[in-house]
Write a protein that holds these residues in place. Structure first.
Motif, mmCIF file in Angstrom:
data_model
loop_
_atom_site.group_PDB
_atom_site.id
_atom_site.type_symbol
_atom_site.label_atom_id
_atom_site.label_comp_id
_atom_site.label_asym_id
_atom_site.label_seq_id
_atom_site.Cartn_x
_atom_site.Cartn_y
_atom_site.Cartn_z
ATOM 1 N N LYS A 62 56.195 -11.266 53.135
ATOM 2 C CA LYS A 62 56.375 -9.925 52.556
ATOM 3 C C LYS A 62 57.739 -9.329 52.885
ATOM 4 O O LYS A 62 58.021 -8.202 52.512
ATOM 5 N N ILE A 63 58.578 -10.091 53.580
ATOM 6 C CA ILE A 63 59.897 -9.600 53.966
ATOM 7 C C ILE A 63 60.950 -10.277 53.086
ATOM 8 O O ILE A 63 61.028 -11.511 53.069
ATOM 9 N N PRO A 64 61.752 -9.484 52.352
ATOM 10 C CA PRO A 64 62.771 -10.086 51.492
ATOM 11 C C PRO A 64 63.687 -11.028 52.263
ATOM 12 O O PRO A 64 64.059 -10.755 53.401
ATOM 13 N N TYR A 65 64.028 -12.128 51.666
ATOM 14 C CA TYR A 65 64.881 -13.198 52.188
ATOM 15 C C TYR A 65 64.198 -14.021 53.282
ATOM 16 O O TYR A 65 64.375 -15.224 53.333
ATOM 17 N N VAL A 66 63.421 -13.389 54.151
ATOM 18 C CA VAL A 66 62.641 -14.163 55.122
ATOM 19 C C VAL A 66 61.641 -15.031 54.361
ATOM 20 O O VAL A 66 61.391 -16.183 54.721
ATOM 21 N N ASP A 67 61.089 -14.472 53.269
ATOM 22 C CA ASP A 67 60.125 -15.234 52.469
ATOM 23 C C ASP A 67 60.755 -16.489 51.876
ATOM 24 O O ASP A 67 60.124 -17.543 51.817
ATOM 25 N N SER A 68 62.022 -16.409 51.474
ATOM 26 C CA SER A 68 62.687 -17.580 50.901
ATOM 27 C C SER A 68 62.967 -18.636 51.958
ATOM 28 O O SER A 68 62.874 -19.836 51.693
ATOM 29 N N VAL A 69 63.312 -18.201 53.167
ATOM 30 C CA VAL A 69 63.500 -19.156 54.272
ATOM 31 C C VAL A 69 62.163 -19.828 54.587
ATOM 32 O O VAL A 69 62.086 -21.050 54.764
ATOM 33 N N TRP A 70 61.104 -19.032 54.644
ATOM 34 C CA TRP A 70 59.753 -19.566 54.901
ATOM 35 C C TRP A 70 59.363 -20.571 53.816
ATOM 36 O O TRP A 70 58.821 -21.632 54.104
ATOM 37 N N ASP A 71 59.667 -20.233 52.558
ATOM 38 C CA ASP A 71 59.365 -21.148 51.460
ATOM 39 C C ASP A 71 60.146 -22.452 51.583
ATOM 40 O O ASP A 71 59.624 -23.524 51.285
ATOM 41 N N SER A 72 61.397 -22.360 52.006
ATOM 42 C CA SER A 72 62.206 -23.573 52.175
ATOM 43 C C SER A 72 61.575 -24.512 53.188
ATOM 44 O O SER A 72 61.479 -25.717 52.956
ATOM 45 N N ARG A 120 60.253 -16.052 44.013
ATOM 46 C CA ARG A 120 60.721 -15.236 45.136
ATOM 47 C C ARG A 120 62.233 -15.109 45.153
ATOM 48 O O ARG A 120 62.773 -14.060 45.490
ATOM 49 N N MET A 121 62.940 -16.189 44.812
ATOM 50 C CA MET A 121 64.404 -16.105 44.742
ATOM 51 C C MET A 121 64.817 -15.069 43.705
ATOM 52 O O MET A 121 65.738 -14.278 43.925
ATOM 53 N N ALA A 122 64.135 -15.081 42.565
ATOM 54 C CA ALA A 122 64.444 -14.117 41.515
ATOM 55 C C ALA A 122 64.120 -12.694 41.954
ATOM 56 O O ALA A 122 64.899 -11.768 41.716
ATOM 57 N N VAL A 123 62.991 -12.511 42.618
ATOM 58 C CA VAL A 123 62.584 -11.176 43.080
ATOM 59 C C VAL A 123 63.555 -10.657 44.143
ATOM 60 O O VAL A 123 63.832 -9.460 44.211
ATOM 61 N N ASN A 124 64.104 -11.564 44.955
ATOM 62 C CA ASN A 124 65.029 -11.146 46.011
ATOM 63 C C ASN A 124 66.358 -10.634 45.484
ATOM 64 O O ASN A 124 67.150 -10.077 46.250
ATOM 65 N N THR A 125 66.638 -10.812 44.184
ATOM 66 C CA THR A 125 67.849 -10.219 43.610
ATOM 67 C C THR A 125 67.664 -8.724 43.368
ATOM 68 O O THR A 125 68.624 -8.013 43.126
ATOM 69 N N SER A 126 66.418 -8.256 43.426
ATOM 70 C CA SER A 126 66.128 -6.830 43.236
ATOM 71 C C SER A 126 66.476 -6.086 44.521
ATOM 72 O O SER A 126 66.160 -6.547 45.619
ATOM 73 N N PRO A 127 67.118 -4.910 44.431
ATOM 74 C CA PRO A 127 67.538 -4.186 45.639
ATOM 75 C C PRO A 127 66.383 -3.562 46.434
ATOM 76 O O PRO A 127 66.516 -3.309 47.614
ATOM 77 N N GLU A 128 65.240 -3.334 45.796
ATOM 78 C CA GLU A 128 64.144 -2.682 46.525
ATOM 79 C C GLU A 128 63.206 -3.730 47.130
ATOM 80 O O GLU A 128 63.063 -4.822 46.591
ATOM 81 N N PRO A 129 62.587 -3.406 48.286
ATOM 82 C CA PRO A 129 61.750 -4.392 48.980
ATOM 83 C C PRO A 129 60.288 -4.411 48.528
ATOM 84 O O PRO A 129 59.528 -5.275 48.937
ATOM 85 N N VAL A 134 54.343 -6.482 46.944
ATOM 86 C CA VAL A 134 53.330 -6.494 45.886
ATOM 87 C C VAL A 134 53.054 -7.920 45.420
ATOM 88 O O VAL A 134 51.899 -8.333 45.269
ATOM 89 N N LEU A 135 54.113 -8.709 45.227
ATOM 90 C CA LEU A 135 53.948 -10.088 44.774
ATOM 91 C C LEU A 135 53.209 -10.919 45.822
ATOM 92 O O LEU A 135 52.307 -11.693 45.493
ATOM 93 N N SER A 136 53.561 -10.749 47.087
ATOM 94 C CA SER A 136 52.900 -11.491 48.159
ATOM 95 C C SER A 136 51.420 -11.126 48.254
ATOM 96 O O SER A 136 50.564 -11.998 48.410
ATOM 97 N N LEU A 137 51.127 -9.844 48.146
ATOM 98 C CA LEU A 137 49.737 -9.395 48.207
ATOM 99 C C LEU A 137 48.948 -9.958 47.024
ATOM 100 O O LEU A 137 47.807 -10.413 47.188
ATOM 101 N N ALA A 138 49.558 -9.967 45.841
ATOM 102 C CA ALA A 138 48.887 -10.533 44.662
ATOM 103 C C ALA A 138 48.614 -12.023 44.857
ATOM 104 O O ALA A 138 47.553 -12.527 44.478
ATOM 105 N N GLU A 139 49.562 -12.727 45.465
ATOM 106 C CA GLU A 139 49.365 -14.156 45.735
ATOM 107 C C GLU A 139 48.214 -14.382 46.712
ATOM 108 O O GLU A 139 47.361 -15.245 46.496
#
Length: 200
Positions: A62-72, A120-129, A134-139
């Motif tokens: 649920k943390i921007p950019y941390v989620d992408s590292v976790w996904d990697s 998530r990479m695409a969502v992380n281009t958005s400035p708001e967290p 919301v996406l993580s909770l939906a998942e």
């Protein structure tokens, strides 16, 4: 194979949150919701480790950019978990059908993981967290709902998982420009850090 719909669904869900799949299946077995859950997934140590890792993922995701590292990091973990769960659900005879179940679970997990990581990479281009949260909770809710549904209606759940996977792949193709923007920003931040570390 009658277990194939459940293998496919658990593979799809593993690509999104492998720890939730292991935890839910184990709990379904321990509580008697399903007699089809392998004993391995019901062991207390498996449930405890899956529960702790699920909580870690619930926070990191649920943390921007941390989620992408976790996904990697989980690019390897999620498909392997999907294959492992698939083989457990099919049985442990080492037969061709077990191997096929592992391949179905692993490849489905890899495909859904690719959708998740790319989105998530695409969502992380958005400035708001908030979009991340919301996406993580939906998942999380989606994995829980589909896996619960799969216990009682495996064929229908597999169809839903297939539709979600296909839809996710289409969305991923549409988001490629945003994903490229995310990768460019990340490369730029690395270069800035590298230059900052060189300066006296």
């Amino acid at each position: 194979m009658s277990v194939l719909p459940l293998v496919f669904t658990s593979g799809w869900a593993s690509g999104i949150n492998a720890y939730a799949v292991v935890l839910l299946l184990g709990l379904f077995g321990v509580t008697g919701v399903s007699d089809d859950v392998p004993q391995t997934l019901q062991r207390p140590e498996v449930l405890i480790v899956a529960g702790v890792l699920f909580l870690c993922e619930a926070v990191a995701d649920k943390i921007p950019y941390v989620d992408s590292v976790w996904d990697s990091v989980h690019t390897v973990v999620r498909p392997l978990a999907g294959a492992w769960v698939g083989m457990l659900l099919a049985g442990r005879s080492g037969s061709l059908s077990d191997v096929a179940a592992g391949l179905v679970g692993g490849s489905t997990a890899l495909a859904s993981h690719t959708v998740k990581a790319g989105t998530r990479m695409a969502v992380n281009t958005s400035p708001e967290p908030f979009s991340n949260f919301v996406l993580s909770l939906a998942e999380d809710l989606g994995v829980g709902g589909i896996m619960s549904f799969a216990m009682f209606h495996p064929q229908a759940a597999a169809i839903v998982a297939g539709v979600l996977l296909a839809g996710g792949l289409v969305v991923l193709v549409l988001l490629i420009s945003r994903i490229r923007r995310f990768l460019r920003r990340r490369a730029q931040r690395r270069e800035e850090r590298r230059l900052a570390s060189r300066s006296p």
